[in-house]
Design a protein around this motif. Structure first.
Motif, mmCIF file in Angstrom:
data_model
loop_
_atom_site.group_PDB
_atom_site.id
_atom_site.type_symbol
_atom_site.label_atom_id
_atom_site.label_comp_id
_atom_site.label_asym_id
_atom_site.label_seq_id
_atom_site.Cartn_x
_atom_site.Cartn_y
_atom_site.Cartn_z
ATOM 1 N N ARG A 250 103.645 83.269 41.532
ATOM 2 C CA ARG A 250 104.157 83.078 40.404
ATOM 3 C C ARG A 250 105.202 84.281 40.013
ATOM 4 O O ARG A 250 105.457 84.569 38.756
ATOM 5 N N THR A 251 105.613 84.768 41.196
ATOM 6 C CA THR A 251 106.693 86.049 41.052
ATOM 7 C C THR A 251 108.037 85.572 40.431
ATOM 8 O O THR A 251 108.752 86.176 39.720
ATOM 9 N N ASN A 252 108.520 84.121 40.863
ATOM 10 C CA ASN A 252 109.934 83.802 40.862
ATOM 11 C C ASN A 252 109.981 82.471 39.888
ATOM 12 O O ASN A 252 109.449 81.428 40.780
ATOM 13 N N THR A 253 110.261 82.503 38.578
ATOM 14 C CA THR A 253 109.924 81.498 37.841
ATOM 15 C C THR A 253 111.517 80.674 37.957
ATOM 16 O O THR A 253 112.555 81.150 37.989
ATOM 17 N N GLN A 254 111.538 79.191 38.439
ATOM 18 C CA GLN A 254 112.906 78.481 38.379
ATOM 19 C C GLN A 254 113.101 77.922 37.061
ATOM 20 O O GLN A 254 114.406 77.961 36.658
ATOM 21 N N ARG A 255 112.156 77.278 36.556
ATOM 22 C CA ARG A 255 112.406 76.555 35.318
ATOM 23 C C ARG A 255 111.053 76.857 34.464
ATOM 24 O O ARG A 255 110.248 76.834 35.118
ATOM 25 N N ARG A 256 111.390 76.798 33.059
ATOM 26 C CA ARG A 256 110.146 76.842 32.078
ATOM 27 C C ARG A 256 110.627 76.038 31.056
ATOM 28 O O ARG A 256 111.451 76.051 30.529
ATOM 29 N N HIS A 257 109.699 74.851 30.557
ATOM 30 C CA HIS A 257 109.640 74.225 29.590
ATOM 31 C C HIS A 257 108.505 73.990 28.676
ATOM 32 O O HIS A 257 107.335 73.944 29.181
#
Length: 482
Positions: A250-257
């Motif tokens: 969970r270190t690198n988030t690409q998209r969050r919605h």
């Protein structure tokens, strides 16, 4: 509180022919002992009468309902050296969230006490529960039939029938709720007049009438059909959160919605959004390239619907979450499960939110006959994916769907779990698991029979499966609970 709402409440109650078991008028009497007994009685009476709130009003004469005004000052009264509210909080169990409201009526000063109805158990004062009979307050234990009726009302009480927003105009209700989605999803014709719309919303307990020709939107209505959950205090954190990561952690988030719409009106768009994040396999045919999702769409649909239906909506600050990793999808919902996760596949579904579950089934959002877990597992087997993992994670339930991996890449624990799930599905379909059926599940040939036999042996030792007929060792296998 809105003075217009207080005025409407007072006038509605004054227009009643007589006091009932959920409201009482007083002039100036503020005796704490009698007040405690009355609060217990009114809270219990409100639940019996299917009212969410009971009322005591000072400054109105009983009988004539004439405004007399009052000099009662609840915030300055002390009893046994304690402030009234603190003392009541110690004497009442469970103590309702009492709200004293001072109100300047055109005919004089009033004090309105709002008393939430009993929810999980009768409200007691000094360990004694009370109820009103006419104008008298008596011990609940002396009225066996009324006591039984109260407990019958308490059992099905749920968070769903709490109030999300109160004292709204009809226009405000229609602006806040996606009522057209309600009629579409329930396959009802949209009425050509407002009264018909409100009649149906009330019938499904999405809204209720309030004082002064106003309306309350109930939690069920807001959660299913709110145009934006952020407009309902306390519900914004219950919106479904979808997060895509670039790696296996969970270190690198690409998209969050955050899905802002209600669970029902926004369900299709939610599933479509999740599907858009899932990697695709490309197949090249004779003339065309076709893309296929790594996961069966029915599995995602059913498991997301389950997370919405079976979550504990009383948990504050938490909502369902879907996390998309390159190699898996994790679906989490707050609240401990009501059944053991390993039995999701066979036990009848139990939900904390029966009204929500029933309505979502009516709308075809989730499986009518059960939880849908069996359909999800069947689809996973057809895709020959690693077995999903159902587990408790602290105070939540987490389901993990894994991307395609070869049999040789599965861990021993995954192979045993796949064996158990396959045996359960076969049993529910009226069949028994065999070495051959488990080989088919893994996509293996008969040359791998010995490897599959080792998996069956490990599952037997783990207590997950058993021989169908102890007197016939080759009769096949069934889950241990069969």
């Amino acid at each position: 509180m809105n003075p217009a709402r207080l005025f409407a409440i007072v006038e509605d109650l004054r227009n009643q022919s007589a006091e009932t078991n959920w409201f009482e008028f007083k002039e100036n009497n503020g005796d704490p002992e009698r007040l405690g007994q009355s609060i217990s009685a009114l809270a219990n009476g409100a639940r019996i009468a299917d009212r969410e709130t009971a009322y005591m009003i000072w400054g109105v004469r009983d009988g004539s309902h004439e405004i007399t005004a009052t000099n009662f000052q609840p915030h300055t009264v002390k009893f046994n050296g304690q402030e009234l509210m603190m003392w009541l909080g110690q004497m009442l169990d469970p103590c309702p969230n009492l709200q004293f409201r001072e109100f300047q009526h055109p005919d004089g000063r009033l004090v309105v006490l709002e008393i939430p109805a009993a929810t999980t158990s009768p409200v007691t004062f000094k360990r004694v529960a009370y109820i009103r009979l006419g104008s008298a307050t008596t011990k609940l234990s002396d009225q066996k039939s009324i006591e039984a009726a109260l407990w019958a009302k308490l059992r099905p009480f749920a968070w769903e029938q709490g109030v999300a927003l109160s004292f709204l105009t009809g226009d405000e209700v229609l602006n806040l709720l996606d009522y057209s989605a309600y009629f579409d999803l329930t396959k009802q014709r949209l009425p050509d007049n407002r009264s018909g719309i409100f009649e149906r919303l009330v019938a499904d307990r999405l809204i209720r009438t309030e004082a002064g020709e106003r309306w309350d939107i109930l939690n069920l209505g807001a959660m299913l059909f709110g145009k934006s959950l952020s407009l309902f205090p306390g519900l914004d954190r219950k919106a479904v959160r979808v997060i895509q990561y670039t790696s296996g952690d969970r270190t690198n988030t690409q998209r969050r919605h955050d899905s802002p719409r209600g669970f029902a009106s926004g369900f299709i768009s939610l599933i479509e959004f999740i599907d858009s994040l899932i990697p695709r396999n490309e197949e090249i045919g004779k003339a065309l390239r076709t893309e296929h999702s790594l996961y069966p769409s029915i599995a995602i649909r059913e498991l997301v619907a389950n997370a919405l239906i079976h979550q504990d909506l009383t948990v504050t600050g938490a909502g369902p979450m879907v996390e998309v990793f390159p190699d898996r999808i994790e679906i989490t919902n707050p609240g401990k499960p009501l059944v053991e996760p390993s039995r999701f596949v066979d036990l009848p579904p139990r939900s904390r939110n029966e009204a929500l579950a029933s309505l979502m089934r009516r709308m075809g959002i989730c499986e009518e006959q059960g939880s849908g877990v069996d359909k999800a597992l069947t689809a996973v087997e057809l895709f020959q994916l690693p077995p999903p993992d159902f587990r408790m994670d602290g105070e939540s339930v987490r389901v993990t769907l894994y991307a395609p991996r070869s049999f040789s890449s599965m861990t021993p624990a995954e192979r045993v779990r796949a064996c158990y799930q396959h045996a359960a599905l076969r049993y529910l379909a009226g069949h028994r698991m065999t070495n051959a059926s488990l080989r088919d599940r893994f996509g293996l040939s008969s040359t791998n029979a010995a490897a599959v036999s080792r998996i069956i042996r490990d599952a037997l030792q783990a207590g997950d499966i058993k021989v169908a007929d102890p007197n016939a060792p080759k009769s096949g296998y069934v889950p241990s609970w069969a």
